[in-house]
Design an enzyme around this catalytic site. Structure first.
Site, PDB file in Angstrom:
ATOM      1  N   GLU A  85       0.845  -1.207   0.000  1.00  0.00           N
ATOM      2  CA  GLU A  85       0.000   0.000   0.000  1.00  0.00           C
ATOM      3  C   GLU A  85       0.873   1.246   0.000  1.00  0.00           C
ATOM      4  O   GLU A  85       1.883   1.304   0.698  1.00  0.00           O
ATOM      5  CB  GLU A  85      -0.886  -0.012   1.249  1.00  0.00           C
ATOM      6  CG  GLU A  85      -2.245   0.581   1.023  1.00  0.00           C
ATOM      7  CD  GLU A  85      -3.085  -0.268   0.081  1.00  0.00           C
ATOM      8  OE1 GLU A  85      -3.282   0.176  -1.075  1.00  0.00           O
ATOM      9  OE2 GLU A  85      -3.535  -1.338   0.476  1.00  0.00           O
ATOM     10  N   HIS A  86       0.475   2.238  -0.797  1.00  0.00           N
ATOM     11  CA  HIS A  86       1.217   3.503  -0.926  1.00  0.00           C
ATOM     12  C   HIS A  86       2.646   3.257  -1.429  1.00  0.00           C
ATOM     13  O   HIS A  86       3.553   4.041  -1.147  1.00  0.00           O
ATOM     14  CB  HIS A  86       1.267   4.254   0.407  1.00  0.00           C
ATOM     15  CG  HIS A  86      -0.020   4.947   0.747  1.00  0.00           C
ATOM     16  ND1 HIS A  86      -0.377   6.165   0.208  1.00  0.00           N
ATOM     17  CD2 HIS A  86      -1.049   4.584   1.549  1.00  0.00           C
ATOM     18  CE1 HIS A  86      -1.555   6.513   0.688  1.00  0.00           C
ATOM     19  NE2 HIS A  86      -1.989   5.564   1.493  1.00  0.00           N
ATOM     20  N   GLY A  88     -15.858   4.958  -1.811  1.00  0.00           N
ATOM     21  CA  GLY A  88     -15.131   5.351  -0.604  1.00  0.00           C
ATOM     22  C   GLY A  88     -14.711   4.193   0.276  1.00  0.00           C
ATOM     23  O   GLY A  88     -14.326   4.387   1.419  1.00  0.00           O
ATOM     24  N   GLY A  92     -12.321   1.956  -0.707  1.00  0.00           N
ATOM     25  CA  GLY A  92     -10.972   1.531  -1.055  1.00  0.00           C
ATOM     26  C   GLY A  92     -10.919   0.431  -2.091  1.00  0.00           C
ATOM     27  O   GLY A  92      -9.921  -0.278  -2.192  1.00  0.00           O
ATOM     28  N   MET A  93     -11.983   0.262  -2.865  1.00  0.00           N
ATOM     29  CA  MET A  93     -12.004  -0.759  -3.920  1.00  0.00           C
ATOM     30  C   MET A  93     -11.878  -0.153  -5.311  1.00  0.00           C
ATOM     31  O   MET A  93     -12.125  -0.802  -6.312  1.00  0.00           O
ATOM     32  CB  MET A  93     -13.266  -1.599  -3.817  1.00  0.00           C
ATOM     33  CG  MET A  93     -13.209  -2.616  -2.711  1.00  0.00           C
ATOM     34  SD  MET A  93     -14.694  -3.618  -2.602  1.00  0.00           S
ATOM     35  CE  MET A  93     -15.484  -2.908  -1.176  1.00  0.00           C
ATOM     36  N   SER A 112     -13.315   4.640  -8.757  1.00  0.00           N
ATOM     37  CA  SER A 112     -12.936   5.663  -9.747  1.00  0.00           C
ATOM     38  C   SER A 112     -12.107   5.053 -10.869  1.00  0.00           C
ATOM     39  O   SER A 112     -12.317   5.357 -12.050  1.00  0.00           O
ATOM     40  CB  SER A 112     -12.170   6.807  -9.079  1.00  0.00           C
ATOM     41  OG  SER A 112     -10.994   6.338  -8.459  1.00  0.00           O
ATOM     42  N   ASP A 138      -4.331   0.891  -9.335  1.00  0.00           N
ATOM     43  CA  ASP A 138      -5.768   0.652  -9.425  1.00  0.00           C
ATOM     44  C   ASP A 138      -6.202   0.411 -10.861  1.00  0.00           C
ATOM     45  O   ASP A 138      -6.973  -0.513 -11.158  1.00  0.00           O
ATOM     46  CB  ASP A 138      -6.538   1.846  -8.847  1.00  0.00           C
ATOM     47  CG  ASP A 138      -6.239   2.061  -7.374  1.00  0.00           C
ATOM     48  OD1 ASP A 138      -5.635   1.166  -6.755  1.00  0.00           O
ATOM     49  OD2 ASP A 138      -6.588   3.126  -6.849  1.00  0.00           O
ATOM     50  N   TYR A 196      -3.248  12.623   1.103  1.00  0.00           N
ATOM     51  CA  TYR A 196      -2.681  11.676   0.129  1.00  0.00           C
ATOM     52  C   TYR A 196      -1.526  12.327  -0.632  1.00  0.00           C
ATOM     53  O   TYR A 196      -0.434  11.767  -0.733  1.00  0.00           O
ATOM     54  CB  TYR A 196      -3.781  11.218  -0.840  1.00  0.00           C
ATOM     55  CG  TYR A 196      -3.325  10.202  -1.854  1.00  0.00           C
ATOM     56  CD1 TYR A 196      -3.481   8.843  -1.612  1.00  0.00           C
ATOM     57  CD2 TYR A 196      -2.740  10.593  -3.056  1.00  0.00           C
ATOM     58  CE1 TYR A 196      -3.064   7.901  -2.540  1.00  0.00           C
ATOM     59  CE2 TYR A 196      -2.327   9.655  -3.989  1.00  0.00           C
ATOM     60  CZ  TYR A 196      -2.497   8.315  -3.728  1.00  0.00           C
ATOM     61  OH  TYR A 196      -2.077   7.390  -4.654  1.00  0.00           O
TER      62      TYR A 196
END
Length: 389
Positions: A32-33, A119, A121-122, A125, A169, A219
């Site tokens: 993550e990140h 919102g 986290g899947m 967008s 993503d 972010y």
């Protein structure tokens, strides 16, 4: 069924025969990140998806309809600009990317909607961006590769949604495969698939109910902090072009100059990259318990060093840890809310969900929403089996 509703809405608003496309959301098992710092990630496409009906209309306009919002929006394609409503920016940003490549986008109609929780986290967008990019690529015969479409969708988010996201993503939505996770090297864009045994382990997402907005300053601030760390290290180690090149020893040697906050941000990223590589070895060996321990370590780093967790996510991870059949748990996504991802033995899933709902209600007085997800293939054309009247 979702596709039936989208097709019916399209026929209600527009006259042409549409192309149907499904674009999945994604989970990220670990890493993550790390994507925007040139590191490793381990995502998979899932059965939560956005469905599109798209057709050319012979005009100079894009006529868009959000099924979930029940809202229509029309724009002249000669002058595509970010604005309101926010949901239209993800689509307009994709159009702009085709135009930047010298591809004329003719007038088209688009109805889209889905079941990817917003919102949580899947990456709803990214699914929206990739679905339209794939549909236009098909309709216009532009023959752009999936990787090029992923880059375009990423830039759409940068330029029209204001989020400096990495490519994970969009990549996961386009490159997903059933029963496999894919490790992406976000620097070289090389990737490798690893088996994920859905018979031995189910993925359960627990939604904290806290909505995050990745466009919020936090972010982008994390990204800037990582860049600051690279700027310091590269003065001493010219080979360090991103945190992917950095070592823990190098960070420790310049801890004072980096400052405590930047040091901890960078330490997390370097450690997380190591975790992804090691976790893949455990996955190949079928050692889910060892894989799960790396998930817990990932969450601890996100909570303490990267500081993108929140009390609700921490409570969910700690509530999962002692339950029977749980291999691992951690927060997933940008942070500050959204879901935890939990790997659970199939025979324990029902009890796991019940125990988690009870714990969340007792500790926070909130109702917990959970999702069981299946790993699926990436963006593709749907062959409609049902014609809506």
């Amino acid at each position: 069924m979702l596709y039936t509703h989208i097709t019916a809405a399209y026929q209600q608003h527009f006259s042409s025969a549409p192309l149907l496309v499904r674009a999945p959301g994604r989970v990220n098992l670990i890493g993550e990140h790390t994507d925007y710092t040139g590191g490793f990630v381990l995502p998979a496409a899932i059965d939560k998806e956005i469905c599109f009906a798209v057709g050319l209309n012979g005009s100079t306009q894009a006529r868009l309809f959000s099924y979930d919002q029940q809202e229509a929006y029309t724009t002249e394609l000669a002058d595509v600009q970010p604005g309101q409503p926010q949901w239209a920016n993800y689509l307009k940003g994709v159009v702009a990317q085709f135009q930047h490549r010298g591809i004329t986008v003719p007038g088209f109609d688009c109805v889209f909607g889905g079941n990817v929780p917003i919102g949580a986290g899947m990456s709803s967008s990214a699914a929206v961006e990739c679905g339209l990019a794939f549909a236009l690529n098909e309709l216009l015969g532009t023959r752009l590769s999936r990787m090029e479409l992923a880059r375009m969708a990423q830039l759409a988010e940068h330029e029209f949604a204001g989020v400096q996201c990495g490519i994970m993503d969009q990549f996961a939505s386009l490159f997903g495969r059933s029963n496999q996770v894919v490790r992406l090297d976000c620097r070289s864009l090389e990737y490798e698939y690893f088996p994920f045994d859905t018979q031995a382990c189910h993925i359960v997402l627990c939604n904290s109910g806290v909505k995050h907005s990745l466009a919020s300053s936090e972010y982008n601030t994390r990204r800037q902090e990582c860049e600051k760390g690279v700027a310091v290290l590269s003065q001493y180690y010219p080979q360090v072009q991103s945190l992917r090149d950095a070592t823990l020893e190098q960070l420790a040697a310049h801890q004072r100059e980096l400052g405590e906050v930047v040091y901890r941000r960078c330490r997390y990223v370097v450690e997380e990259n190591h975790r992804v590589v090691t976790a893949c070895q455990y996955l190949e060996a079928g050692d889910l318990a060892a894989f799960g321990q790396h998930m817990y370590a990932s969450h601890a780093g996100l909570r303490d060093d990267y500081e993108v967790s929140c009390p609700e996510l921490d409570i969910l991870v700690e509530a999962a840890r002692p339950l029977p059949g749980v291999y691992g748990a951690r927060m997933m996504g940008g942070g500050f809310g959204g879901c935890t991802i939990n790997l659970v033995a199939p025979e324990q899933v029902e009890q796991f969900v019940a125990a988690m709902k009870t714990a969340y209600q007792q500790q926070l007085g909130r109702v917990l929403e959970t999702y069981q997800t299946t790993i699926m293939g990436g963006v593709d054309v749907l062959e409609p089996t049902v014609h809506a009247a």
